[in-house]
Design a protein around this motif. Structure first.
Motif, PDB file in Angstrom:
ATOM      1  N   GLY A  16      31.828  27.164  19.501  1.00 36.42           N
ATOM      2  CA  GLY A  16      30.451  27.537  18.979  1.00 36.42           C
ATOM      3  C   GLY A  16      30.008  28.664  19.564  1.00 36.42           C
ATOM      4  O   GLY A  16      29.676  28.055  20.484  1.00 36.42           O
ATOM      5  N   PHE A  17      29.556  29.429  18.452  1.00 31.72           N
ATOM      6  CA  PHE A  17      28.004  31.002  18.708  1.00 31.72           C
ATOM      7  C   PHE A  17      27.978  31.460  17.606  1.00 31.72           C
ATOM      8  O   PHE A  17      28.473  31.651  16.697  1.00 31.72           O
ATOM      9  CB  PHE A  17      28.706  31.710  19.899  1.00 31.72           C
ATOM     10  N   THR A  18      26.417  32.393  18.294  1.00 29.82           N
ATOM     11  CA  THR A  18      25.673  32.766  17.057  1.00 29.82           C
ATOM     12  C   THR A  18      25.744  33.808  17.461  1.00 29.82           C
ATOM     13  O   THR A  18      26.497  34.600  18.299  1.00 29.82           O
ATOM     14  CB  THR A  18      24.229  32.400  17.254  1.00 29.82           C
ATOM     15  N   ALA A  19      26.442  34.375  16.099  1.00 34.06           N
ATOM     16  CA  ALA A  19      27.233  35.886  15.656  1.00 34.06           C
ATOM     17  C   ALA A  19      25.741  37.101  15.023  1.00 34.06           C
ATOM     18  O   ALA A  19      25.797  35.986  13.610  1.00 34.06           O
ATOM     19  CB  ALA A  19      27.980  36.588  15.635  1.00 34.06           C
ATOM     20  N   VAL A  38      29.579  31.199  14.295  1.00 38.56           N
ATOM     21  CA  VAL A  38      31.336  30.989  14.006  1.00 38.56           C
ATOM     22  C   VAL A  38      31.968  29.458  15.088  1.00 38.56           C
ATOM     23  O   VAL A  38      31.433  29.583  15.930  1.00 38.56           O
ATOM     24  CB  VAL A  38      31.633  32.233  14.765  1.00 38.56           C
ATOM     25  N   THR A  39      32.136  29.775  14.507  1.00 39.58           N
ATOM     26  CA  THR A  39      33.056  27.833  15.055  1.00 39.58           C
ATOM     27  C   THR A  39      34.605  28.361  15.069  1.00 39.58           C
ATOM     28  O   THR A  39      35.448  28.803  14.522  1.00 39.58           O
ATOM     29  CB  THR A  39      32.827  26.751  14.222  1.00 39.58           C
ATOM     30  N   THR A  40      35.003  27.777  16.173  1.00 39.27           N
ATOM     31  CA  THR A  40      37.135  27.120  16.249  1.00 39.27           C
ATOM     32  C   THR A  40      36.996  25.428  16.585  1.00 39.27           C
ATOM     33  O   THR A  40      37.001  25.386  17.471  1.00 39.27           O
ATOM     34  CB  THR A  40      37.285  27.782  17.219  1.00 39.27           C
ATOM     35  N   PRO A  69      35.695  24.332  12.336  1.00 40.16           N
ATOM     36  CA  PRO A  69      34.542  23.962  11.843  1.00 40.16           C
ATOM     37  C   PRO A  69      33.381  24.579   9.774  1.00 40.16           C
ATOM     38  O   PRO A  69      32.941  25.504  11.349  1.00 40.16           O
ATOM     39  CB  PRO A  69      33.466  23.279  12.693  1.00 40.16           C
ATOM     40  N   VAL A  70      33.767  24.194   9.709  1.00 36.87           N
ATOM     41  CA  VAL A  70      32.717  24.194   8.552  1.00 36.87           C
ATOM     42  C   VAL A  70      31.378  23.967   7.922  1.00 36.87           C
ATOM     43  O   VAL A  70      30.924  22.670   7.970  1.00 36.87           O
ATOM     44  CB  VAL A  70      33.191  24.404   7.237  1.00 36.87           C
ATOM     45  N   LEU A  71      29.991  24.424   8.252  1.00 38.14           N
ATOM     46  CA  LEU A  71      29.071  24.337   8.291  1.00 38.14           C
ATOM     47  C   LEU A  71      28.706  23.668   7.071  1.00 38.14           C
ATOM     48  O   LEU A  71      28.584  24.404   5.670  1.00 38.14           O
ATOM     49  CB  LEU A  71      27.637  24.977   7.927  1.00 38.14           C
ATOM     50  N   GLY A  74      37.863  23.148   7.993  1.00 41.85           N
ATOM     51  CA  GLY A  74      37.820  23.856   6.682  1.00 41.85           C
ATOM     52  C   GLY A  74      39.973  24.103   6.910  1.00 41.85           C
ATOM     53  O   GLY A  74      40.354  23.031   7.614  1.00 41.85           O
ATOM     54  N   GLN A  75      40.608  24.686   6.475  1.00 42.50           N
ATOM     55  CA  GLN A  75      42.140  24.565   6.060  1.00 42.50           C
ATOM     56  C   GLN A  75      42.207  24.484   7.282  1.00 42.50           C
ATOM     57  O   GLN A  75      43.350  24.221   7.384  1.00 42.50           O
ATOM     58  CB  GLN A  75      42.523  25.635   4.928  1.00 42.50           C
TER      59      GLN A  75
END
Length: 164
Positions: A21-24, A11-13, A96-98, A91-92
């Motif tokens: 970002g963090f893993t979830a 999950v990114t911001t 950040p989009v992987l 993204g819109q």
């Protein structure tokens, strides 16, 4: 909870509060009208303030080859090093989009509520980026597992040999 298997996502911001970002694995679909995901985030996490202040996230569902990236975003690695380990687009929402995720959901946080040690973010989807077909990464019994390998191998075999 270790026996409750789930897809692994990063999950990114990004926004006025900075990039994080963090893993979830505590993520699920809530509704398709409007398309909404639920993301659980520990309020003690180092990324909590950044995520809650930015109000946007991208949920990037990981493929089997992303295990080291999941470990990186799940540890204490500095933010710049985390993002330097993969290719990202915007993204819109600005999150950040992987680029090689199985699928990425670009979202605006529509509602946030606290439950125990976590906040539950209700994230309204504003964009979706589909990756190429890949096996998925799940977390079960405190270990990563790959799903979909046999299906992917069969589809590739059929693509090479043509229809029967």
């Amino acid at each position: 909870m270790a026996k409750l298997g789930a897809a692994v996502s990063i999950v990114t911001t990004d926004g006025p509060a900075g990039k994080a970002g963090f893993t979830a694995s505590a993520i699920c679909s809530v509704t398709d009208t409007p398309p909404t995901l639920l993301v659980c985030l520990n309020r003690a996490a180092s990324v909590y303030d950044t995520v809650s202040r930015n109000g946007v996230v991208a949920v990037n569902t990981l493929a089997s080859h992303h295990q080291s990236l999941a470990d990186l975003f799940g540890g204490k690695t500095p933010v710049d090093e985390r993002f330097a380990a993969a290719n990202w687009s915007r993204g819109q929402s600005g999150a950040p989009v992987l680029e090689d995720a199985v699928v990425s959901f670009d979202c605006r946080v529509a509602h946030l509520t606290d439950v125990g040690s976590h906040s539950v973010l209700f994230c309204q989807v504003v964009g979706i980026a589909h990756g190429s077909l890949a096996s998925g990464l799940i977390y079960f019994d405190r270990m990563y597992h790959t799903i979909g390998d046999m299906l992917v191998a069969e589809m590739r075999k059929n693509a090479q040999t043509g229809p029967r």
